[in-house]
Design an enzyme around this catalytic site. Structure first.
Site, PDB file in Angstrom:
ATOM      1  N   MET A 118      -7.282   0.663 -21.998  1.00 42.47           N
ATOM      2  CA  MET A 118      -8.660   0.433 -21.890  1.00 42.47           C
ATOM      3  C   MET A 118      -9.137  -0.969 -21.657  1.00 42.47           C
ATOM      4  O   MET A 118     -10.148  -1.195 -21.993  1.00 42.47           O
ATOM      5  CB  MET A 118      -9.223   0.829 -23.114  1.00 42.47           C
ATOM      6  CG  MET A 118      -8.961   2.370 -23.354  1.00 42.47           C
ATOM      7  SD  MET A 118      -9.330   3.668 -22.241  1.00 42.47           S
ATOM      8  CE  MET A 118     -11.220   3.786 -22.437  1.00 42.47           C
TER       9      MET A 118
ATOM     10  N   ASP B 279     -11.765   2.024 -11.452  1.00 43.87           N
ATOM     11  CA  ASP B 279     -11.728   3.372 -10.811  1.00 43.87           C
ATOM     12  C   ASP B 279     -11.942   3.914  -9.614  1.00 43.87           C
ATOM     13  O   ASP B 279     -12.624   4.820  -9.470  1.00 43.87           O
ATOM     14  CB  ASP B 279     -12.453   4.294 -11.886  1.00 43.87           C
ATOM     15  CG  ASP B 279     -12.288   3.927 -13.385  1.00 43.87           C
ATOM     16  OD1 ASP B 279     -11.078   3.602 -13.892  1.00 43.87           O
ATOM     17  OD2 ASP B 279     -13.212   4.058 -14.340  1.00 43.87           O
TER      18      ASP B 279
ATOM     19  N   ASN C  72      -3.301   5.033 -12.622  1.00 45.72           N
ATOM     20  CA  ASN C  72      -4.375   5.211 -13.719  1.00 45.72           C
ATOM     21  C   ASN C  72      -4.791   6.719 -13.615  1.00 45.72           C
ATOM     22  O   ASN C  72      -5.231   7.276 -12.787  1.00 45.72           O
ATOM     23  CB  ASN C  72      -5.584   4.307 -13.567  1.00 45.72           C
ATOM     24  CG  ASN C  72      -6.569   4.344 -14.723  1.00 45.72           C
ATOM     25  OD1 ASN C  72      -5.792   4.429 -16.026  1.00 45.72           O
ATOM     26  ND2 ASN C  72      -7.905   4.547 -14.455  1.00 45.72           N
TER      27      ASN C  72
ATOM     28  N   LEU D  62      -8.306  -4.788 -15.688  1.00 47.31           N
ATOM     29  CA  LEU D  62      -7.078  -5.870 -15.200  1.00 47.31           C
ATOM     30  C   LEU D  62      -7.913  -6.565 -14.055  1.00 47.31           C
ATOM     31  O   LEU D  62      -8.584  -6.015 -13.135  1.00 47.31           O
ATOM     32  CB  LEU D  62      -6.156  -5.151 -14.653  1.00 47.31           C
ATOM     33  CG  LEU D  62      -5.266  -4.345 -15.979  1.00 47.31           C
ATOM     34  CD1 LEU D  62      -4.198  -3.233 -15.601  1.00 47.31           C
ATOM     35  CD2 LEU D  62      -4.615  -5.533 -17.040  1.00 47.31           C
TER      36      LEU D  62
ATOM     37  N   HIS E  95      -7.736   9.093 -15.112  1.00 51.49           N
ATOM     38  CA  HIS E  95      -9.260   8.896 -15.701  1.00 51.49           C
ATOM     39  C   HIS E  95      -9.766  10.203 -15.874  1.00 51.49           C
ATOM     40  O   HIS E  95      -9.699  11.165 -15.069  1.00 51.49           O
ATOM     41  CB  HIS E  95      -9.892   8.164 -14.498  1.00 51.49           C
ATOM     42  CG  HIS E  95     -11.405   7.920 -14.813  1.00 51.49           C
ATOM     43  ND1 HIS E  95     -11.741   6.847 -15.580  1.00 51.49           N
ATOM     44  CD2 HIS E  95     -12.333   8.550 -14.451  1.00 51.49           C
ATOM     45  CE1 HIS E  95     -13.097   6.764 -15.739  1.00 51.49           C
ATOM     46  NE2 HIS E  95     -13.576   7.948 -15.059  1.00 51.49           N
TER      47      HIS E  95
ATOM     48  N   GLY F 139      -1.943   7.958 -27.061  1.00 54.04           N
ATOM     49  CA  GLY F 139      -0.604   8.092 -26.415  1.00 54.04           C
ATOM     50  C   GLY F 139      -0.301   9.504 -26.354  1.00 54.04           C
ATOM     51  O   GLY F 139       0.930   9.798 -26.112  1.00 54.04           O
TER      52      GLY F 139
ATOM     53  N   SER G 160      -8.500  12.803 -12.994  1.00 52.34           N
ATOM     54  CA  SER G 160      -8.213  12.149 -11.755  1.00 52.34           C
ATOM     55  C   SER G 160      -7.075  11.217 -12.112  1.00 52.34           C
ATOM     56  O   SER G 160      -7.308  10.498 -13.049  1.00 52.34           O
ATOM     57  CB  SER G 160      -9.256  11.530 -10.934  1.00 52.34           C
ATOM     58  OG  SER G 160     -10.415  12.117 -10.741  1.00 52.34           O
TER      59      SER G 160
ATOM     60  N   ASN H 104      -0.847  11.337 -23.782  1.00 52.44           N
ATOM     61  CA  ASN H 104      -0.223  11.431 -22.282  1.00 52.44           C
ATOM     62  C   ASN H 104       1.042  10.848 -22.357  1.00 52.44           C
ATOM     63  O   ASN H 104       1.945  11.398 -21.325  1.00 52.44           O
ATOM     64  CB  ASN H 104      -1.166  10.825 -21.323  1.00 52.44           C
ATOM     65  CG  ASN H 104      -2.449  11.848 -21.116  1.00 52.44           C
ATOM     66  OD1 ASN H 104      -2.040  12.939 -20.304  1.00 52.44           O
ATOM     67  ND2 ASN H 104      -3.556  11.532 -21.729  1.00 52.44           N
TER      68      ASN H 104
HETATM   69  C1  GAR Z   1      -7.164  10.019 -21.612  1.00 49.31           C
HETATM   70  O1  GAR Z   1      -7.764  10.871 -22.007  1.00 49.31           O
HETATM   71  C2  GAR Z   1      -7.485   9.292 -20.443  1.00 49.31           C
HETATM   72  O2  GAR Z   1      -7.887   9.879 -19.588  1.00 49.31           O
HETATM   73  C3  GAR Z   1      -8.384   8.166 -20.913  1.00 49.31           C
HETATM   74  O3  GAR Z   1      -8.082   7.791 -22.272  1.00 49.31           O
HETATM   75  C4  GAR Z   1      -7.386   8.787 -22.988  1.00 49.31           C
HETATM   76  C5  GAR Z   1      -6.122   8.460 -23.504  1.00 49.31           C
HETATM   77  O4  GAR Z   1      -5.594   9.671 -24.267  1.00 49.31           O
HETATM   78  N1  GAR Z   1      -8.498   7.016 -20.165  1.00 49.31           N
HETATM   79  C6  GAR Z   1      -9.638   6.460 -19.947  1.00 49.31           C
HETATM   80  O5  GAR Z   1     -10.576   6.727 -20.272  1.00 49.31           O
HETATM   81  C7  GAR Z   1      -9.353   5.081 -18.860  1.00 49.31           C
HETATM   82  N2  GAR Z   1     -10.593   4.679 -18.351  1.00 49.31           N
HETATM   83  P1  GAR Z   1      -3.983   9.414 -24.773  1.00 49.31           P
HETATM   84  O6  GAR Z   1      -4.004   7.979 -25.555  1.00 49.31           O
HETATM   85  O7  GAR Z   1      -4.063  10.598 -25.924  1.00 49.31           O
HETATM   86  O8  GAR Z   1      -3.117   9.465 -23.733  1.00 49.31           O
END
Ligand code: GAR
Length: 230
Positions: free
Chosen positions: A104, A159, A121, A107, A123, A23, A150, A25
């Site tokens: 992850m 995606d 999303n 859906l 990615h 989390g 992206s 982000n």
């Molecule tokens: C992020 O790096 C995001 O790009 C990736 O998961 C990570 C989550 O980090 N998402 C994917 O791979 C989706 N296919 P976070 O939990 O620290 O935000």
């Protein structure tokens, strides 16, 4: 345009965030919301994992959470059950936007089509290349010179929805999958708030994207590529 005073000018965008992991982000959005730097209100966080650290971050910020990970029998929730619970939770929060930030699970089309708000999303690749998992390792193995992240509209195909924004970096010779992931995450932590600010300001539109950008010919074609420091 300054990101610092944006929140005073715009009605806050109600955001629900779906997470599965750390989390980081989500934390960026929480920090921006609390600092008044982004015109958002995070109305709730849904996790499909009860051990996701993102839940601690949300609870610390007093944001409502829903953990949809297991059924009463102790088994992992099937996607249909997850979606049924997530749908009613989202409906009660009434978001304007749903953000998948490290979520992850894949859906279904039905869930996406009937969601109470548009869904975006984050990615970790320069879509359309490297959809799916292990993007950093695959980019290094393929000898790519560039990699990045992206933000795209979520559609039933994994995606594959319209890419709204991207940020790119050069892969260093010494980069490992881990170091590259860390560098890309630094870009993500900037790309996500900028993209949400552009959506909140109406500079990016999720509805009928191609035509709105054709009409507003002063706006750049999508994806909007942001040059950000990693
Ligand atoms: C992020 O790096 C995001 O790009 C990736 O998961 C990570 C989550 O980090 N998402 C994917 O791979 C989706 N296919 P976070 O939990 O620290 O935000």
């Amino acid at each position: 345009m300054s990101i610092d005073n944006a929140s005073q000018l715009i009605k806050p965008l109600r955001i629900a965030v779906l997470v599965s992991g750390s989390g980081s982000n989500l934390q960026v959005l929480i920090n921006a919301m609390q600092a008044g730097a982004l015109p958002i209100e995070i109305v709730g966080v849904i996790s499909n994992r009860e051990d996701a650290y993102a839940l601690t971050r949300a609870k610390d910020a007093k944001i409502p959470v829903a953990v949809l990970s297991h059924v009463a029998s102790g088994k992992r929730m099937g996607i249909k059950t997850f979606e049924t619970h997530a749908s009613s939770q989202l409906a009660s929060w009434q978001p304007d936007l749903i953000v998948l930030a490290g979520f992850m699970r894949v859906l279904s089309a039905d869930f996406i089509d009937n969601a109470p708000a548009p869904m975006i999303n984050l990615h970790p690749s320069l879509l359309p290349v490297y959809k799916g998992l292990d993007t950093h390792q695959r980019a290094i193995q393929a000898g790519e010179r560039h990699h990045g992240c992206s933000i795209h509209v979520v559609t039933a195909e994994l995606d594959a929805g319209t890419v709204l924004t991207q940020a790119m970096l050069e892969i260093n010779q010494k980069d490992t999958a881990d170091s590259l992931q860390a560098r890309v995450q630094k870009l993500e932590h900037q790309l996500l708030p900028w993209t949400i600010l552009l959506l909140a300001k109406g500079a990016l539109s999720l509805k009928d994207n191609s035509s709105s950008h054709q009409k507003n010919t002063f706006l750049p074609a999508l994806p909007l590529k942001l040059y950000l420091n990693d």
